[in-house]
Design an enzyme around this catalytic site. Structure first.
Site, short mmCIF file in Angstrom:
data_model
loop_
_atom_site.label_atom_id
_atom_site.label_comp_id
_atom_site.label_asym_id
_atom_site.label_seq_id
_atom_site.Cartn_x
_atom_site.Cartn_y
_atom_site.Cartn_z
N SER A 1 21.13 -1.55 33.64
CA SER A 1 20.95 -1.47 35.09
C SER A 1 21.20 -2.78 35.81
CB SER A 1 19.53 -1.01 35.41
OG SER A 1 18.59 -2.01 35.07
N CYS B 1 -5.83 -3.35 1.76
CA CYS B 1 -5.59 -3.54 3.19
C CYS B 1 -6.86 -3.67 4.02
CB CYS B 1 -4.72 -2.38 3.71
SG CYS B 1 -3.98 -2.76 5.33
N GLU C 1 0.83 -1.20 0.00
CA GLU C 1 0.00 0.00 0.00
C GLU C 1 0.87 1.26 0.00
OE1 GLU C 1 -3.97 1.53 2.44
OE2 GLU C 1 -2.64 0.04 3.34
N LYS D 1 -9.31 3.54 -2.56
CA LYS D 1 -9.68 2.73 -1.40
C LYS D 1 -11.08 3.13 -0.91
CE LYS D 1 -7.54 1.03 2.89
NZ LYS D 1 -6.35 1.16 3.78
#
Length: 710
Positions: A358, A169, A39, A108
């Site tokens: 850490s 999509c 896309e 789309k």
């Protein structure tokens, strides 16, 4: 047929053009007749508000002009994505081209507009279903195609041997997907060009939708996806697919450093026609509404039946056989954020990463992900991946003809990954030792320091100005003093982290600077259990969207998969910030400080975000889920405590480090989770209702306890 995963980059028009042309060349070399890309592949999916700029649309047309004029695009049907302005409205489109002609522009129709996506902010959906209009082309295109106008709308493409329907999509994820009506009107092949991001455990849903799309309907489904970091906190995980009649026959890799990856299958269209020879399907098809068809004098098939084949492109083999490959969540954490880190590093033009280490499990997980990145890079280098080798040489300062290969992950880590243990008088011998041993195991360039003099200087300055000296709670101080003294240490670590990140390359005789990695997990961010502007305030955070529970499982996986036995000690250690003095009766512990466990936080997070629960509805759900273990009043107190701490710390989300998105309940405040940062933190109305209902409900936990004792 070829479906592609492309590692496109937002606004990288030159690079995106080169990758598109490469993909077309690969497809043709493999005998493909149809090429489908991801896309918005021309500008990149993640342009965000740049889609509203005329420049983005202009440059997209310029790139398309070069594709149309190229020899690569001759003799093959290509499905290419870009934004198009039609009648002064911006649409997210697929442009179908063949032999220097534009056959169709397909806008789309259903836009993604939740979670990470805001497509309605940039684009307008095409609401004229099964309708089309003339679109007048810009002159730069007319010069090449000799066309003035082309069809624009919801249209099918007819070749000499079959019919093609186009989805984009989100349209696959909608309840009434376009492929249903297109298939009933005779479309036999469906293309889907996607920009779908990685999220833990998400791939299964995507694959099942693709299989279901053609199981009842019949047909061939070609799914192409964006791959890599498009310029934001998302990682697009590729995994291009080809399915026929409900069965996946080809699958690409989910995590890859390749800029271009192709998935190939040769299918027999007669299989689709045989699958559709059902009376009920034919009755529905006979009364379906008609789509307009754009005809192209071209046949996709080169002959009758050929066996399904798989090709090995750029060193990546699609999954062999029909079984879909799913990674475990632990593997997804190992590979997804690692690939994202590599893309971020090579595109940011910096010289490596710096991590405050850490000795706790969160910074440990971040270090192991960086180690995984080095392993993936080394594997690609051993395969001879030219792009990875070229990027690695540039990052470490080696010339292109130096012959350097980043084939040893520990050696490569020693050049680009820097760690530092920043101890104080409150730090333990155990965490210092664990940090050093982990650094040795992964090969990072490690430094170790004590910052007590820096902390005491700041406290002395405050005392000199105010005449008051703050004390820890263990020494008789108030909660305000105790918290302030903890925050001084945390914030000074952030200052030191950026100092070291800027100067360590110089110290080592190199140039440039390092990106600082954060290591706050999604649950700590949700709860606000971190200091604003402490060492979690970094450039990027690979674990910021991953839960503590998943991180622990990942560390257990990496211990064996990466041969890092030191990780056992991190798993067994009690999580602690080590910001308060250790006494005979007190050792600071994260879960005690937070007033809730990390497992509980994951539950709160999913209910709040995924199931959209406010305080009262969360309480009612947990009464059913936890009622056999806790009384309604106890559950009420836990829910109220969570929402109080979440609300009063919400402001910290405005400064949170951009983090790799991996969880569906990420608390990020400006992209994925649009909630305010100033709350009535005690929720008087909501909490009062919780208390009233909790007092009236029976206590099932006592019955459960009696049953166990009996």
């Amino acid at each position: 047929m070829h479906s592609f995963s492309l590692n496109q980059w937002a606004l990288d028009f030159q690079g995106n053009l080169e990758r598109i042309l490469t993909s077309i060349s690969i497809a043709k070399s493999k005998g493909a007749t149809l090429r489908v890309g991801p896309e918005l592949e021309i500008p990149g999916y993640g342009c965000l508000d740049h889609f509203l700029e005329g420049d983005t649309v202009l440059h997209s047309w310029e790139v398309l002009a070069k594709i149309l004029a190229s020899e690569e695009a001759m003799g093959i049907l290509c499905d290419i994505g870009m934004p198009v302005v039609h009648k002064n409205v911006i649409y997210n489109c697929r442009v179908i081209i063949y032999d220097r002609k534009i056959l169709l522009i397909r806008p789309k129709m259903w836009l993604a507009n939740d979670g990470n996506y805001r497509e309605l902010r940039y684009f307008t959906p095409w609401v004229k279903h099964r309708q089309w209009e003339d679109h007048y082309l810009p002159r730069i295109i007319q010069t090449i195609t000799r066309q003035v106008k082309v069809p624009f709308g919801d249209v099918l493409v007819s070749t000499q041997d079959t019919c093609i329907g186009i989805e984009l999509c989100e349209e696959l994820f909608t309840p009434s997907s376009p492929h249903i009506l297109m298939g009933l009107d005779g479309a036999e092949i469906f293309t889907n060009s996607s920009g779908s991001h990685h999220e833990l455990r998400k791939l299964y849903r995507r694959v099942e939708l693709i299989k279901e799309a053609t199981l009842k309907l019949g047909g061939v489904y070609l799914y192409a996806n964006q791959q890599g970091c498009d310029g934001d906190r998302l990682y697009y995980d590729g995994c291009a697919l080809i399915a026929i009649n409900g069965k996946v026959i080809a699958q690409g890799s989910q995590f890859s450093l390749n800029d271009v990856e192709v998935v190939t299958a040769t299918i027999d269209i007669e299989d689709v026609r045989a699958h559709r020879a059902k009376s009920s399907r034919s009755m529905q098809a006979a009364q379906s509404e008609r789509y307009h068809r754009v005809e192209v004098p071209f046949a996709l098939s080169g002959g009758k039946f050929e066996e399904v084949k798989f090709d090995d492109i750029a060193g990546v083999s699609p999954t062999q056989g029909p079984e879909v490959k799913y990674h475990t969540p632990e593997e997804e954490i190992a590979f997804g954020p690692a690939c994202w880190l590599w893309d971020y590093l090579r595109r940011s033009r910096t010289q490596g990463y710096f991590l405050p280490l850490s000795g706790g499990i969160d910074s440990c997980a971040t270090a192991v992900i960086a180690h995984s990145m080095c392993r993936i890079v080394a594997e690609a280098a051993r395969r001879g991946d030219k792009q990875v080798i070229a990027d690695a040489r540039r990052i470490v300062g080696e010339s292109e003809d130096s012959g350097y290969l980043p084939s040893d992950p520990k050696e490569f880590a020693g050049r680009i990954f820097h760690t530092c243990y920043m101890g104080t008088e409150n730090s333990s011998v155990e965490t210092r030792r664990r940090a050093k041993q982990l650094a040795e195991a992964v090969g990072s360039y490690h430094t170790d320091l004590n910052m007590d003099t820096l902390v005491s200087s700041v406290v002395s300055l405050f005392s000199f100005v105010t005449g008051a000296k703050p004390r820890f709670r263990a020494h008789g101080g108030s909660n305000a003093e105790n918290l302030a003294l903890q925050n001084i240490q945390a914030r000074l670590r952030m200052v030191l982290a950026y100092l070291f990140a800027q100067l360590l390359p110089w110290v080592r005789g190199g140039n440039g600077g390092l990106l600082v990695l954060g290591s706050a997990n999604v649950d700590e961010s949700l709860r606000g259990y971190f200091t604003k502007y402490d060492c979690s305030s970094a450039d990027i955070n690979p674990i910021g969207g991953i839960s503590k529970s998943d991180l622990k499982r990942f560390i257990a996986y990496a211990r064996d998969a990466f041969d890092l036995p030191i990780l056992t000690e991190f798993l067994e250690a009690v999580p602690t910030a080590e910001l308060e003095p250790i006494t005979e009766t007190y050792v600071q512990a994260d879960e005690a400080d937070m007033g809730m466990t990390y497992d509980e936080l994951s539950v709160f997070g999913r209910l709040r975000k995924v199931e959209k629960c406010g305080p009262y509805s969360m309480f009612t759900k947990l009464v059913h889920e936890w009622g056999s273990l806790l009384s309604p009043t106890q559950i009420a107190e836990k829910v109220k405590h969570f929402f109080f701490e979440y609300a009063r710390n919400r402001h910290k989300m405005t400064t949170i480090t951009p983090a790799y998105h991996a969880e569906s309940y990420s608390p990020d405040d400006n992209r994925f989770d649009l909630r305010p940062f100033l709350y009535p933190a005690r929720f008087p109305w909501q909490f009062r209702k919780i208390d009233e209902v909790a007092a009236a409900l029976p206590d099932r936990s006592q019955h459960a306890s009696k049953d166990k004792t009996e």
